[in-house]
Scaffold this active site. Structure first.
Site, PDB file in Angstrom:
ATOM      1  N   ARG A 280      11.515 -23.158 -54.818  1.00 49.07           N
ATOM      2  CA  ARG A 280      11.925 -22.424 -53.622  1.00 49.07           C
ATOM      3  C   ARG A 280      12.924 -23.121 -52.712  1.00 49.07           C
ATOM      4  O   ARG A 280      13.404 -22.516 -51.757  1.00 49.07           O
ATOM      5  CB  ARG A 280      10.677 -22.033 -52.822  1.00 49.07           C
ATOM      6  CG  ARG A 280       9.890 -20.948 -53.486  1.00 49.07           C
ATOM      7  CD  ARG A 280       8.717 -20.549 -52.623  1.00 49.07           C
ATOM      8  NE  ARG A 280       7.496 -21.283 -52.930  1.00 49.07           N
ATOM      9  CZ  ARG A 280       6.428 -21.309 -52.148  1.00 49.07           C
ATOM     10  NH1 ARG A 280       6.448 -20.695 -50.992  1.00 49.07           N
ATOM     11  NH2 ARG A 280       5.338 -21.964 -52.514  1.00 49.07           N
TER      12      ARG A 280
ATOM     13  N   GLU B 235       7.849 -24.980 -68.731  1.00 41.58           N
ATOM     14  CA  GLU B 235       7.568 -23.558 -69.009  1.00 41.58           C
ATOM     15  C   GLU B 235       7.723 -23.285 -70.499  1.00 41.58           C
ATOM     16  O   GLU B 235       7.009 -22.487 -71.089  1.00 41.58           O
ATOM     17  CB  GLU B 235       8.545 -22.654 -68.242  1.00 41.58           C
ATOM     18  CG  GLU B 235       8.413 -22.758 -66.736  1.00 41.58           C
ATOM     19  CD  GLU B 235       9.326 -21.746 -66.055  1.00 41.58           C
ATOM     20  OE1 GLU B 235      10.420 -22.143 -65.617  1.00 41.58           O
ATOM     21  OE2 GLU B 235       8.955 -20.560 -65.985  1.00 41.58           O
TER      22      GLU B 235
ATOM     23  N   TRP C 126      16.431 -20.800 -62.881  1.00 37.56           N
ATOM     24  CA  TRP C 126      16.583 -21.478 -64.167  1.00 37.56           C
ATOM     25  C   TRP C 126      15.225 -21.996 -64.584  1.00 37.56           C
ATOM     26  O   TRP C 126      14.289 -22.050 -63.787  1.00 37.56           O
ATOM     27  CB  TRP C 126      17.593 -22.623 -64.069  1.00 37.56           C
ATOM     28  CG  TRP C 126      17.395 -23.506 -62.880  1.00 37.56           C
ATOM     29  CD1 TRP C 126      16.408 -24.443 -62.712  1.00 37.56           C
ATOM     30  CD2 TRP C 126      18.173 -23.508 -61.676  1.00 37.56           C
ATOM     31  NE1 TRP C 126      16.529 -25.035 -61.482  1.00 37.56           N
ATOM     32  CE2 TRP C 126      17.605 -24.491 -60.819  1.00 37.56           C
ATOM     33  CE3 TRP C 126      19.295 -22.794 -61.236  1.00 37.56           C
ATOM     34  CZ2 TRP C 126      18.115 -24.759 -59.557  1.00 37.56           C
ATOM     35  CZ3 TRP C 126      19.797 -23.073 -59.970  1.00 37.56           C
ATOM     36  CH2 TRP C 126      19.219 -24.045 -59.154  1.00 37.56           C
TER      37      TRP C 126
ATOM     38  N   CYS D  52       5.922 -20.283 -56.833  1.00 38.55           N
ATOM     39  CA  CYS D  52       7.215 -20.799 -57.305  1.00 38.55           C
ATOM     40  C   CYS D  52       7.480 -22.203 -56.775  1.00 38.55           C
ATOM     41  O   CYS D  52       7.473 -22.446 -55.568  1.00 38.55           O
ATOM     42  CB  CYS D  52       8.341 -19.856 -56.874  1.00 38.55           C
ATOM     43  SG  CYS D  52       9.969 -20.471 -57.352  1.00 38.55           S
TER      44      CYS D  52
END
Ligand code: ARG
Length: 388
Positions: free
Chosen positions: A70, A247, A242, A67
């Protein structure tokens, strides 16, 4: 997981919790450890306090090697729904959580935690969805052609086997499927509960972009990962942050095995598709990403671009260093899929060690007829051991 293992994990976690939250409460720590041990000996498991659950879910985010977002781990809001068992109540709580997280576009990171796996009989609550909001994929058997999201073909089949009927469109929101021990598997249509936030994709300069009729949902909610805290496995714990623009712009709408929009966008841009080295894909990709970021902004829905996210990750690393902790990361996931080398992340290296608490991929709870095992890495270490 056997009792010894749970006890060991629990002890490590409780110690971490006290160390990080109120380091001077030595007596409290000893008392809590004794209570946890007694529960494990008697019941084979133990119950986290609300504070432990909250801390565990946050640190699991902090430990998520893949991720990039973070920096915000400490702002996670935890919805504690461990008391619910009836799928209808679970759906109700899930909808309340999703509405809260959507917040009319001003997205708030949150997690909705249901009862954990029962180690005495192996039973657990499960969402069948990989993400709580996703579009159906309908495979045309003769032509191998997919309408909608090809990534969801198997799950769409599973929903149809349960009796769900989709409209057959490109953007049909899939139902939420809930398995709870002692109940039949149940599915719920989103439209009967709440209309998930969606964003139509438009371009700041190219008016024709609207004609492509692209859209995406606003809230990425992962629902197929198990949250493991101190030996307790929360198998139903959907969570969200979010979106980062890529992506959707580089992957969901652009991948050849997803919505595969680059050829059509390149055509609209009058690019020569016969010549790979004229970089029509790269140019189409940039316009699509521009459109995605612009559209979310226009609709007032939170989204981060990959350059800002990379900078935020750097801040996260600095803060972790100040706190005396080591950051682990998975390079291949952290570096954005577009313009990777223009971000600082490209030029760095990390250890990819898995720390607990964490979020792990769980096995698919329904039969997958595709024969794919897409969850080949980052499996929960307990289960790796169990398989050996
Ligand atoms: N990439 C996944 C999707 O497009 C979502 C993963 C989580 N993303 C996030 N920004 N929290 O559905």
């Amino acid at each position: 997981m056997d009792r010894r293992k749970i006890l060991q994990r629990a002890t490590e976690f409780i110690q971490k919790y006290y160390r990080e939250t109120n380091s001077y409460a030595e007596e409290e720590l000893i008392e809590r450890l004794a209570a946890v041990e007694a529960q494990i000996i008697k019941l084979g498991t133990y119950v986290h306090t609300k504070e432990e659950l909250e801390f565990g879910a946050k640190v699991a985010w902090r430990n998520s090697n893949r991720c990039i977002g973070r920096l915000f781990w400490d702002s996670l809001t935890v919805f504690d729904n461990r008391h619910l068992t009836d799928p209808l109540d679970i759906m109700r709580a899930t909808v309340a959580y999703v509405k809260w997280a959507e917040n009319d576009g001003k997205i708030r990171p949150a997690i909705c935690v249901f009862a954990p796996l029962n180690p005495s009989n192996g039973e657990s609550i499960r969402f069948w969805n990989s993400k709580l909001v996703r579009y159906a994929g309908y495979k045309d058997h003769d032509k191998d052609n997919v309408t909608g999201d090809p990534d969801e073909v198997e799950f769409t089949h599973a929903c149809q086997r349960l009796g769900w009927k989709g409209a057959g469109g490109k953007y049909d929101v899939l139902p939420v499927v809930i398995d709870s021990p002692g109940y039949e598997t149940q599915w719920f249509n989103w439209c009967d509960w709440h209309k998930p936030l969606e964003v139509p994709i438009i371009h700041p300069e190219y008016k024709w972009f609207e004609e492509l009729e692209l859209k995406w949902y606003g809230l990425p909610i992962i629902s197929d990962m198990t949250l493991e805290i101190g030996g307790i496995e929360y198998t139903a714990a959907p969570f969200n942050g979010w979106f980062m623009g890529t992506e959707i712009g580089t992957r969901n709408l652009a991948d050849e095995h997803r919505y595969n929009m680059l050829p059509e966008i390149a055509e609209r841009l009058n690019l020569n598709k016969r010549n790979r080295s004229a970089l029509w894909r790269d140019r189409a990709l940039t316009e699509l990403n521009t459109a995605v970021l612009y559209s979310f902004k226009a609709r007032g829905v939170t989204m981060v671009d990959h350059h800002s996210a990379a900078t935020q990750f750097e801040r996260f690393e600095r803060r972790e260093k100040e706190a005396g902790r080591t950051v682990c990361a998975d390079w291949a996931w952290l570096v954005p899929p577009t313009a990777g080398s223009t971000t600082n992340l490209f030029h760095k290296q990390w250890s990819n060690d898995v720390q607990s608490p964490n979020y792990y991929y769980a096995d698919k709870p329904y039969e997958d007829h595709s024969g794919n095992d897409k969850h080949d890495s980052a499996v929960c270490p307990f289960h790796i051991q169990a398989r050996k």
